[in-house]
Design a protein around this motif. Structure first.
Motif, short mmCIF file in Angstrom:
data_model
loop_
_atom_site.label_atom_id
_atom_site.label_comp_id
_atom_site.label_asym_id
_atom_site.label_seq_id
_atom_site.Cartn_x
_atom_site.Cartn_y
_atom_site.Cartn_z
N VAL A 169 52.21 1.43 -5.88
CA VAL A 169 52.94 2.33 -4.98
C VAL A 169 52.39 3.74 -5.14
O VAL A 169 52.25 4.25 -6.26
CB VAL A 169 54.45 2.32 -5.28
N ILE A 170 52.04 4.36 -4.01
CA ILE A 170 51.60 5.75 -3.98
C ILE A 170 52.59 6.54 -3.14
O ILE A 170 52.94 6.14 -2.03
CB ILE A 170 50.19 5.89 -3.35
N VAL A 171 53.07 7.66 -3.68
CA VAL A 171 53.95 8.56 -2.94
C VAL A 171 53.15 9.83 -2.63
O VAL A 171 52.74 10.54 -3.54
CB VAL A 171 55.21 8.90 -3.75
N MET A 172 52.91 10.07 -1.34
CA MET A 172 52.16 11.25 -0.89
C MET A 172 53.14 12.21 -0.24
O MET A 172 53.86 11.85 0.68
CB MET A 172 51.07 10.83 0.09
N LEU A 173 53.14 13.47 -0.70
CA LEU A 173 54.16 14.43 -0.28
C LEU A 173 53.61 15.61 0.50
O LEU A 173 54.34 16.57 0.77
CB LEU A 173 54.93 14.93 -1.52
N SER A 174 52.32 15.58 0.84
CA SER A 174 51.73 16.67 1.62
C SER A 174 51.01 16.11 2.83
O SER A 174 50.69 14.92 2.90
CB SER A 174 50.74 17.47 0.76
N LYS A 175 50.73 16.97 3.79
CA LYS A 175 49.81 16.62 4.86
C LYS A 175 48.39 16.83 4.36
O LYS A 175 48.17 17.38 3.28
CB LYS A 175 50.08 17.50 6.08
N MET A 176 47.40 16.41 5.14
CA MET A 176 46.02 16.65 4.75
C MET A 176 45.67 18.13 4.78
O MET A 176 44.98 18.64 3.91
CB MET A 176 45.07 15.86 5.66
N THR A 177 46.17 18.83 5.80
CA THR A 177 45.98 20.28 5.89
C THR A 177 47.31 20.92 6.26
O THR A 177 48.12 20.33 6.99
CB THR A 177 44.92 20.67 6.94
N GLU A 178 47.53 22.12 5.75
CA GLU A 178 48.73 22.89 6.08
C GLU A 178 48.32 24.33 6.27
O GLU A 178 47.67 24.92 5.40
CB GLU A 178 49.78 22.76 4.98
#
Length: 337
Positions: A163-172
């Motif tokens: 399980v991977i939890v990703m909490l950002s967009k690729m760019t902000e």
């Protein structure tokens, strides 16, 4: 093969991916109507402890001075040991997204150098233990850089994370937060790890779920890995909706239930949003397992002993308190009185 909208078939759906090992398959994007929230899971939470914790957190959220004092004390806290000698080595510098966010030597994830594309054992990632020092509960890591994607998948493979939890967009705001470490469709090869995007499930405006096949070409072993991607949490900020994050967390834990491998959590630096999510999840998990005493600040210090700057702003700490309070309140309402 879409899970139904209330998520009841989700675990069965995960298990069914073995079908794809034997048959040719194509990536599919599925829009799933977000018809209702995930309900709090069955809990062994002690009712009196729940009320005590709820009272503590509501007091902190209402009393600005108390919250300020707690945050000042947390900011003054210093981890010990705090050596970052390996991460600071010039040979590893280019593998760090930010020069001031480094894993401690004692808690860094150590790769098998013989299997690494550059013969290195270094990645900017930290193991986060809860109670059991033999089994990390989380891996907190930065968003992969273009030249560390193979390292990232090696870590996922070697640590057994599914399980991977990703909490950002690729760019902000025009700044790179995380390099895309998965194929847009079909499969890509990252050193000896082949990653195949099986499907992408858009659950709601706040998050989506991707399923991957991960294959080690040296051993020909394959695994399924699920990535939960939260889309609406700004850098150095907090989500606009506590409810959305709690629903997201329940969905993560529903797919993870019964496993003993660490959850890989990342944002851009692997500290601010990563630390906030880890704190919320760890505290709620402790409570639902029946812990009699919960000290949120001490729990954050425990997490910061293992990775620097976890929970970067007072606003994020306040959000964590509010999220735990909301979940505890929901669990108490669901318990027989």
């Amino acid at each position: 093969m879409a899970a139904n909208s209330d998520g009841k078939d989700y675990n069965a759906y995960l298990d069914s991916w073995n079908y794809y090992k034997l048959h040719g398959f194509k990536t599919e994007t599925i829009f799933i109507p977000h018809s209702r929230s995930e309900e709090p899971v069955t809990s062994n939470m002690d009712i009196s402890t729940g009320h005590i914790v709820l009272s503590y957190m509501e007091d902190h959220l209402k009393n600005k001075d108390r919250l300020d004092q707690e945050w000042e004390a947390l900011c003054a806290y210093e981890a010990d040991p705090a050596s970052t000698k390996v991460a600071s080595d010039p040979a590893n510098a280019r593998k760090n997204r930010y020069s001031d966010i480094l894993p401690y030597d004692h808690s860094r994830v150590v790769l098998i150098s013989a299997a690494n594309v550059s013969g290195s054992d270094y990645i900017n990632a930290s193991t986060i233990m809860d109670h059991d020092p033999r089994n990390p509960a989380y891996i907190a890591t930065q968003g992969p850089l273009p030249h560390t994607v193979a390292d990232f998948w090696q870590m996922i493979w070697e640590q057994g994370s599914v399980v991977i939890v990703m909490l950002s967009k690729m760019t902000e705001n025009g700044e790179a937060m995380c390099h895309r470490y998965w194929p847009e469709e079909g499969s890509d090869l990252y050193h000896i790890y082949e990653v195949h995007l099986v499907s992408e499930h858009i659950w709601c405006d706040d998050y989506l779920v991707r399923s991957f096949y991960l294959k080690n070409l040296q051993t020909n072993e394959t695994r399924t890995v699920t990535q939960f991607h939260f889309l609406t949490w700004p850098d150095l900020g907090v989500p606009s909706s506590i409810k959305a994050l709690l629903d997201f967390r329940r969905k993560v834990n529903k797919s993870y239930r019964g496993r003993s491998c660490p959850i890989a959590v990342h944002c851009s630096d692997g500290c601010g949003r990563t630390g906030t999510y880890t704190l919320v999840d760890m505290v709620i998990n402790r409570m639902t397992k029946g812990a009699k005493e919960i000290d949120i600040a001490a729990t954050l210090e425990h997490i910061r002993d293992q990775r620097m700057n976890m929970v970067k702003t007072k606003e994020q700490f306040q959000f964590a308190l509010a999220a735990v309070a909301e979940e505890v309140n929901a669990i108490l309402k669901a318990l027989p009185q």
